[in-house]
Write an enzyme that holds these catalytic residues in place. Sequence first.
Site, mmCIF file in Angstrom:
data_model
loop_
_atom_site.group_PDB
_atom_site.id
_atom_site.type_symbol
_atom_site.label_atom_id
_atom_site.label_comp_id
_atom_site.label_asym_id
_atom_site.label_seq_id
_atom_site.Cartn_x
_atom_site.Cartn_y
_atom_site.Cartn_z
ATOM 1 N N LEU A 188 -0.582 56.314 88.067
ATOM 2 C CA LEU A 188 0.467 57.001 87.300
ATOM 3 C C LEU A 188 1.830 56.487 87.764
ATOM 4 C CD1 LEU A 188 -0.883 60.645 87.514
ATOM 5 C CD2 LEU A 188 -1.190 59.014 85.671
ATOM 6 N N ASP A 189 2.759 56.327 86.821
ATOM 7 C CA ASP A 189 4.098 55.919 87.246
ATOM 8 C C ASP A 189 4.933 57.163 87.558
ATOM 9 O OD1 ASP A 189 5.092 56.950 84.903
ATOM 10 O OD2 ASP A 189 5.210 55.029 83.880
ATOM 11 N N SER A 190 6.196 56.923 87.906
ATOM 12 C CA SER A 190 7.002 58.047 88.409
ATOM 13 C C SER A 190 7.244 59.103 87.320
ATOM 14 C CB SER A 190 8.327 57.523 88.946
ATOM 15 O OG SER A 190 8.983 56.751 87.953
#
Lengths: 111, 140
Positions: B95-97
């Site tokens: 997952l990205d930020s």
Amino acid sequence: MALAAYRHVLRAARIAFEGDFNTLMAARHQVRRNFEDNRSLASGSEELSQQISHAEEVAKFLRENVVQGQAAQDTSDRYQLRIHEHTERGDNEDIKNGKGNTLAGGNCSSS
Amino acid sequence: MFRTTLPRLARHLVYSAPRYQAPIARPIARSSLFQSTRITPTSTAFQAARCYSASAGLSHEEVQGRIMDLLKNFDKVQDVSKLNGESHFHNDLGLDSLDTVEVVMAIEEEFSIEIPDKEADAIHSIKQAVDYILAQPDAH
């Protein structure tokens, strides 16, 4: 910074579109798309801080200046509004003063 | 006809799936951040009322199970097999930020609390989320 702004916009959308699932999802997708578009901006750049303050303004606008309305059952020309605790409520004095903290006192956002 | 059979089928599926949670502590309305395929069972009458007298203590397993259920329904999780109590949102789940922010928001909704920005920024893994929720007396 950007993450906090993203969280604030999502929170504001949750308040503004509470109970309206379709609009809420549309708002979330739109917010996400706009943040993705600005992903490449260099940290510390002028444009980045502009975009972040724009996002914060959007969050404030959604929270304070958007109300949901539903057409009343019996008459078609009346709407029931859901005014919540965050909705901005000025009075006539505020407008005269024009401090910029109400919609009438200044422009609503940079866009 | 199709309209009536589908919810019944879904309800049956929900009941047959293992639940991590005592039914008495269910939130009334759940507006998940993610479009969840899971349907909250509504057939039993007492679930319409929230029991404030129920004990607030959430067990570690229950919190972890609810957070993992939530992540299972999140379509951006790339590898569900890597999902366990220690998973890191970025390193393990890909997952990205921005996704992480969404996950933390969904956890807030799941447990009906609001996590302040500073604490929310510090949550990067399932373990950290579970520890935070367990430290919150208001979470349910």
